[in-house]
Design an enzyme around this catalytic site. Structure first.
Site, PDB file in Angstrom:
ATOM      1  N   LYS A   1      10.378 -34.261  -6.721  1.00 17.24           N
ATOM      2  CA  LYS A   1      11.208 -33.074  -6.509  1.00 17.24           C
ATOM      3  C   LYS A   1      12.432 -33.125  -7.435  1.00 17.24           C
ATOM      4  O   LYS A   1      12.732 -32.175  -8.124  1.00 17.24           O
ATOM      5  CB  LYS A   1      11.628 -33.012  -5.032  1.00 17.24           C
ATOM      6  CG  LYS A   1      12.515 -31.845  -4.702  1.00 17.24           C
ATOM      7  CD  LYS A   1      12.806 -31.776  -3.215  1.00 17.24           C
ATOM      8  CE  LYS A   1      13.906 -30.753  -2.946  1.00 17.24           C
ATOM      9  NZ  LYS A   1      14.239 -30.631  -1.549  1.00 17.24           N
TER      10      LYS A   1
ATOM     11  N   GLU B   1      12.080 -40.220   9.292  1.00 17.98           N
ATOM     12  CA  GLU B   1      13.084 -39.774   8.324  1.00 17.98           C
ATOM     13  C   GLU B   1      13.787 -38.516   8.852  1.00 17.98           C
ATOM     14  O   GLU B   1      14.962 -38.300   8.601  1.00 17.98           O
ATOM     15  CB  GLU B   1      12.415 -39.499   6.968  1.00 17.98           C
ATOM     16  CG  GLU B   1      13.371 -39.611   5.802  1.00 17.98           C
ATOM     17  CD  GLU B   1      12.653 -39.701   4.470  1.00 17.98           C
ATOM     18  OE1 GLU B   1      12.453 -40.820   3.975  1.00 17.98           O
ATOM     19  OE2 GLU B   1      12.275 -38.655   3.926  1.00 17.98           O
TER      20      GLU B   1
ATOM     21  N   HIS C   1      -8.707 -53.744  19.030  1.00 18.87           N
ATOM     22  CA  HIS C   1      -8.970 -55.171  18.853  1.00 18.87           C
ATOM     23  C   HIS C   1      -7.748 -55.876  18.284  1.00 18.87           C
ATOM     24  O   HIS C   1      -7.851 -56.980  17.765  1.00 18.87           O
ATOM     25  CB  HIS C   1     -10.178 -55.366  17.939  1.00 18.87           C
ATOM     26  CG  HIS C   1     -11.403 -54.740  18.521  1.00 18.87           C
ATOM     27  ND1 HIS C   1     -12.296 -55.438  19.303  1.00 18.87           N
ATOM     28  CD2 HIS C   1     -11.843 -53.458  18.494  1.00 18.87           C
ATOM     29  CE1 HIS C   1     -13.253 -54.606  19.703  1.00 18.87           C
ATOM     30  NE2 HIS C   1     -12.993 -53.404  19.234  1.00 18.87           N
TER      31      HIS C   1
ATOM     32  N   LYS D   1      18.765 -45.640  -2.715  1.00 15.48           N
ATOM     33  CA  LYS D   1      18.538 -45.253  -4.119  1.00 15.48           C
ATOM     34  C   LYS D   1      19.751 -45.652  -4.956  1.00 15.48           C
ATOM     35  O   LYS D   1      19.622 -46.232  -6.031  1.00 15.48           O
ATOM     36  CB  LYS D   1      18.294 -43.737  -4.230  1.00 15.48           C
ATOM     37  CG  LYS D   1      16.911 -43.268  -3.765  1.00 15.48           C
ATOM     38  CD  LYS D   1      16.689 -41.769  -4.055  1.00 15.48           C
ATOM     39  CE  LYS D   1      15.325 -41.273  -3.599  1.00 15.48           C
ATOM     40  NZ  LYS D   1      15.044 -39.855  -3.853  1.00 15.48           N
TER      41      LYS D   1
HETATM   42  C1  G6Q Z   1      11.537 -36.939   1.848  1.00 16.24           C
HETATM   43  C2  G6Q Z   1      12.540 -37.761   1.210  1.00 16.24           C
HETATM   44  C3  G6Q Z   1      11.990 -38.803   0.270  1.00 16.24           C
HETATM   45  C4  G6Q Z   1      11.567 -38.235  -1.085  1.00 16.24           C
HETATM   46  C5  G6Q Z   1      11.333 -39.404  -2.033  1.00 16.24           C
HETATM   47  C6  G6Q Z   1      10.881 -38.938  -3.399  1.00 16.24           C
HETATM   48  O1  G6Q Z   1      11.781 -36.023   2.591  1.00 16.24           O
HETATM   49  O2  G6Q Z   1      13.494 -36.971   0.606  1.00 16.24           O
HETATM   50  O3  G6Q Z   1      10.896 -39.494   0.830  1.00 16.24           O
HETATM   51  O4  G6Q Z   1      10.420 -37.469  -0.956  1.00 16.24           O
HETATM   52  O5  G6Q Z   1      12.511 -40.146  -2.163  1.00 16.24           O
HETATM   53  O6  G6Q Z   1      11.802 -38.056  -3.974  1.00 16.24           O
HETATM   54  P1  G6Q Z   1      11.430 -37.220  -5.239  1.00 16.24           P
HETATM   55  O7  G6Q Z   1      10.305 -36.313  -4.912  1.00 16.24           O
HETATM   56  O8  G6Q Z   1      12.673 -36.472  -5.618  1.00 16.24           O
HETATM   57  O9  G6Q Z   1      11.006 -38.194  -6.307  1.00 16.24           O
END
Ligand code: G6Q
Length: 550
Positions: A206, A353, A384, A512
């Site tokens: 993202k 989360e 098991h 991060k």
């Molecule tokens: C999800 C979180 C987290 C995120 C990852 C990857 O809701 O925000 O799990 O998806 O840190 O982030 P990017 O997609 O920005 O690489």
């Protein structure tokens, strides 16, 4: 702002919990032949039996009263209407728009988001058709045989889980792989089996700033170049899924090969957006649309069904009942379906989360427990392993059994065995086995009185352990879409009751940040003293051991 524990229903539930001591599920079933009929719901092709929960009609009324007092109805309207339901990041959370099949607009910040959503879906259709039909070729003119999704967290767990879950519908030629861990082993092990000429990489991020994903993407690109491709060939082997066009270009991926999504799509809610590309490549766009339809049907149910007939509300209020009144803060997800083997891991992120928070929406410290610990494995394996603790341990762990009645791989009587185990477990957890029953059993098995007295405590099961069973015809795109949406909304309702923000994740951000500064120190290779003594010690020891090896 009124906090959950100040609501009158919360206080009544506390009193009621004390009154409920001594009431057993066994008795509740024995005294009410209609219990199963009364505590069940159906929505979007899913059936929920919630009769094996430690609730009476009074409990149920009070839980619904709590949902009402916490304004679940208003909050869900805010969610669907594109309001800023994530105030700490100033965003809406419009995953429901991504699967909106109604043809109606969805407005946020004065803009209808539907035209852009539909445009990206159309681009995804064209691209995925080309790859699936063998029209999209690698730099040597060969068809793509392997697709590697590079992403982590929300950009990995959802597509991985769903691609596995819908494995029965997978394309014959395309093999999907997922690389998330920055541990080089993950990428190396994956690439070892692959041919660069026929491999397509999807960089899913993202933000396009996530360290793990960018490191893996850079190394994957180098692997392609080392195999003989030129910089100009990269565009035939790399596409990006992101909200960040600048960073995607900076990395060297042509923006024409980027599929966009938007800041109002949370990472762990992004499977329905371009982040679903691995799944689309695997099952095809028509089936992906069925997946969206399944989720949309659950959205419509959640939006319109009254609180007392609303499946996500039901699941959420049961979790609140155990988490906050029984002090039972662990929740087991037990899918009796091998295709769902990553579903518990996916739900772990979705719920932990989202609802692993310690402050209310107004920033004040929470006055009640929030999200439970979620975990699980597909049945029957868990039986098991850790089911011992469920049956006879000191913790009460509410369990969701998830089971399709039809197998997509029918072999002999395997599916009957699977179903039998699933039903037997929820029955055993609920009924237990009393001392009297055991005495009769052990007498008929020929135990002496001495042996019986020695073993009876060990072999007694208290029972009275709660579970839900969610049943569907089979795991297919539509039912999977509905199942995921069911849990997304369940998590949302819980957050409303606890008055917390389920859409931010500051805990992830801190990790991060810290990793970035320590990585600089490790690469400089000089002894450090700026942290606490443990962290300094670990960094310095690692530096020394790595130098010795070099
Ligand atoms: C999800 C979180 C987290 C995120 C990852 C990857 O809701 O925000 O799990 O998806 O840190 O982030 P990017 O997609 O920005 O690489």
């Amino acid at each position: 702002m009124t906090q959950p524990i100040d609501l009158s229903a919360w206080q009544e539930l506390s009193v009621h919990y004390a009154e409920m001591q001594g009431t057993t599920l066994r008795d509740l079933f024995a005294n009410d032949q209609t219990r199963y009929q009364r505590y069940q719901q159906q929505a979007a092709g899913l059936f929920l039996d919630f009769s094996k929960n430690n609730i009476t009609d009074r409990t149920w009324q009070l839980l619904l009263k709590l949902a009402d007092q916490a304004q679940v109805v208003d909050r869900k309207a805010a969610l669907f209407n594109g309001e800023i339901v994530n105030p700490t990041e100033g965003r809406a959370a419009l995953h429901t728009a991504l699967r909106n099949r109604s043809g109606n607009p969805v407005i946020t910040g004065g803009t209808d988001v539907m035209p852009s959503i539909l445009a990206v879906l159309q681009r995804l259709r064209i691209f995925s058709d080309r790859v699936r039909e063998g029209d999209w070729r690698g730099y040597k003119g060969q068809m793509i045989t392997d697709v590697v999704n590079i992403g982590i967290g929300g950009s990995d767990l959802g597509p991985l889980m769903a691609t596995e879950a819908l494995g029965a519908f997978a394309h014959d030629r395309l093999n999907l792989h997922f690389v998330s861990n920055v541990d080089g082993t993950h990428l190396a092990k994956t690439l070892k089996k692959l041919n660069a000429d026929t491999t397509l990489f999807i960089v899913a991020s993202k933000t396009f700033t996530t360290q793990e994903t960018l490191s893996n993407a850079h190394s994957a690109k180098q692997w392609l170049l080392d195999a003989g491709a030129a910089e100009a060939d990269v565009s035939k082997h790399f596409v990006a899924l992101s909200t960040n066009i600048e960073k995607v270009s900076e990395f060297g991926i042509n923006p024409k090969n980027m599929f966009e999504f938007w800041d109002w799509v949370g990472g762990r809610y992004s499977l329905w957006s371009a982040i679903g590309l691995p799944l689309i490549l695997s099952i095809g766009m028509d089936r992906f649309e069925q997946f969206l339809i399944g989720a949309h049907e659950m959205d419509e149910h959640f939006k319109h069904a009254p609180l007392d007939q609303n499946m996500p509300v039901t699941l959420a209020m049961l979790t609140v009942w155990y988490n906050n009144f029984h002090d039972s803060n662990s929740h087991l997800i037990a899918p009796y379906d091998q295709y769902l083997h990553r579903f518990p891991a996916y739900l772990q992120q979705l719920t932990m989360e989202s609802n692993g928070k310690s402050v209310h929406q107004d920033g004040s410290a929470v006055s009640c427990a929030t999200g439970p610990i979620v975990w699980g494995e597909p049945g029957t394996n868990g039986q098991h392993a850790y089911f011992q603790l469920l049956h006879q341990g000191t913790h009460i762990i509410p369990t969701d059994f998830i089971v399709p009645v039809e197998s997509l791989n029918p072999i002999g009587n395997h599916h009957e065995l699977l179903l039998a185990n699933c039903f037997a477990q929820s029955e055993a957890l609920m009924m237990g086995k009393s001392g009297e029953e055991l005495t009769l059993e052990m007498q008929s098995e020929g135990y002496s009185n001495d042996e019986k007295d020695r073993l009876i405590g060990h072999r007694t099961f208290s029972g009275n352990r709660p579970s839900n069973t969610i049943m569907m015809q089979r795991i297919d795109p539509k039912s999977l879409g509905a199942l995921i949406a069911l849990y997304e909304h369940k998590v949302f309702v819980e957050s409303v009751i606890w008055n917390i923000n389920p859409f931010d994740q500051w805990g992830v951000e801190l990790g991060k940040q810290l990793a970035k500064s320590i990585q600089t120190e490790l690469s400089e290779g000089k002894s450090v003293s700026s942290h606490d003594s443990s962290t300094n010690g670990l960094i310095n020891r690692a530096l020394k051991l790595r130098n010795l090896q070099a």
